[in-house]
Scaffold this motif. Structure first.
Motif, PDB file in Angstrom:
ATOM      1  N   TYR B  37       0.843  -1.190   0.000  1.00 50.99           N
ATOM      2  CA  TYR B  37       0.000   0.000   0.000  1.00 50.99           C
ATOM      3  C   TYR B  37       0.881   1.242   0.000  1.00 50.99           C
ATOM      4  O   TYR B  37       1.984   1.241   0.546  1.00 50.99           O
ATOM      5  N   GLN B  39       0.773   5.328   1.132  1.00 46.09           N
ATOM      6  CA  GLN B  39       0.038   6.330   1.891  1.00 46.09           C
ATOM      7  C   GLN B  39       0.732   7.682   1.788  1.00 46.09           C
ATOM      8  O   GLN B  39       1.909   7.804   2.140  1.00 46.09           O
ATOM      9  N   GLN B  43      -3.838  11.303   3.749  1.00 47.80           N
ATOM     10  CA  GLN B  43      -4.694  10.456   2.931  1.00 47.80           C
ATOM     11  C   GLN B  43      -4.757   9.040   3.472  1.00 47.80           C
ATOM     12  O   GLN B  43      -3.885   8.598   4.228  1.00 47.80           O
ATOM     13  N   ALA B  44      -5.807   8.331   3.053  1.00 46.10           N
ATOM     14  CA  ALA B  44      -5.897   6.909   3.365  1.00 46.10           C
ATOM     15  C   ALA B  44      -4.898   6.137   2.500  1.00 46.10           C
ATOM     16  O   ALA B  44      -4.525   6.588   1.409  1.00 46.10           O
ATOM     17  N   PRO B  45      -4.476   4.987   2.973  1.00 43.13           N
ATOM     18  CA  PRO B  45      -3.625   4.142   2.121  1.00 43.13           C
ATOM     19  C   PRO B  45      -4.361   3.721   0.850  1.00 43.13           C
ATOM     20  O   PRO B  45      -5.592   3.727   0.793  1.00 43.13           O
ATOM     21  N   LEU B  47      -4.240   0.609  -2.232  1.00 42.01           N
ATOM     22  CA  LEU B  47      -3.694  -0.692  -2.625  1.00 42.01           C
ATOM     23  C   LEU B  47      -2.924  -0.555  -3.931  1.00 42.01           C
ATOM     24  O   LEU B  47      -3.440  -0.041  -4.925  1.00 42.01           O
ATOM     25  N   TYR B  88       3.628   0.503   2.827  1.00 39.79           N
ATOM     26  CA  TYR B  88       3.441  -0.571   3.801  1.00 39.79           C
ATOM     27  C   TYR B  88       3.229  -1.903   3.082  1.00 39.79           C
ATOM     28  O   TYR B  88       2.499  -1.966   2.086  1.00 39.79           O
TER      29      TYR B  88
END
Lengths: 119, 108
Positions: B37, B39, B43-45, B47, B88
């Motif tokens: 992921y 990020q 912000q949100a992670p 995919l 991540y």
């Protein structure tokens, strides 16, 4: 548009209860699992648990079992994460995520709900 | 539970260069159920890679994943300015799903 829309930021005191929400749209809500992920300030990602809105099958990470409750109302395509008694250590950003199966990657993320717990 | 260790913690590179990020698992990740992921701040992670090597929808082909067992790699072939972020890895082959601590990719 396929999306997960989360409820707004919350500021609570220790000991208070809280329920935050995540509404799915643009896809069949009951065909996917919804998970919750915690991110504490400046830290990494932690998977908390998941629910299958179709039958409310719910599973928790051992780290979060007994600390939170995950639920869903399929009639309004919404999943919830709740606490009965907040602690300062619950201060974090909480993301809801979509999963195809219990063991699958997270292909869709909400924008997050910031929960701040402070006296 | 499976512990994922990412290296390096921070990677300083210039646009146009190649980035190689590593993720090592404490035990074998079943069926290569390993995801990456990205990020960005605030912000949100998002995919990028699932199944160790499959790109998610809409992800540019400069992103590639490889590996199996306990050693996995995310490669960004030619860095674009928008690629500087935190990355991540995540294993979802056994419960509980776990994440690495992240690699920060910064502009040199």
């Amino acid at each position: 548009e396929v999306q997960l829309v989360q409820s707004g930021a919350e500021v609570k005191k220790p000991g208070e209860s809280l329920k935050i929400s995540c509404k799915g749209s643009g896809y069949s809500f009951t065909s996917y699992w919804i998970g919750w992920v915690r991110q504490m300030p400046g830290k990494g990602l932690e998977w908390m648990g998941i629910i299958y809105p179709g039958d409310s099958d719910t599973r928790y990470s051992p780290s979060f079992q007994g600390q939170v409750t995950i639920s869903a109302d399929k009639s309004i395509s919404t999943a919830y994460l709740q606490w009965s008694s907040l602690k300062a250590s619950d201060t974090a950003m909480y993301y809801c995520v979509r999963q195809f199966a219990p063991l699958s990657s997270f292909d869709l993320w909400g924008r997050g709900t910031l929960v701040t717990v402070s006296s | 539970e499976i512990v994922l260790t990412q290296s390096p913690g921070t990677l300083s590179l210039s646009p146009g260069e190649r980035a190689t990020l590593s993720c090592r698992a404490s035990q074998s990740v079943s069926s290569s159920y390993l995801a990456w992921y990205q990020q960005k701040p605030g912000q949100a992670p998002r995919l990028l890679i699932y199944g160790a090597s499959s790109r998610a929808t809409g992800i540019p082909d400069r992103f590639s994943g490889s590996g199996s067992g306990t050693d996995f790699t995310l490669t960004i072939s030619r860095l674009e300015p928008e690629d500087f972020a935190v990355y991540y890895c995540q294993q979802y082959g056994s419960s509980p799903s776990t994440f690495g601590q992240g690699t920060r990719l910064e502009i040199k």
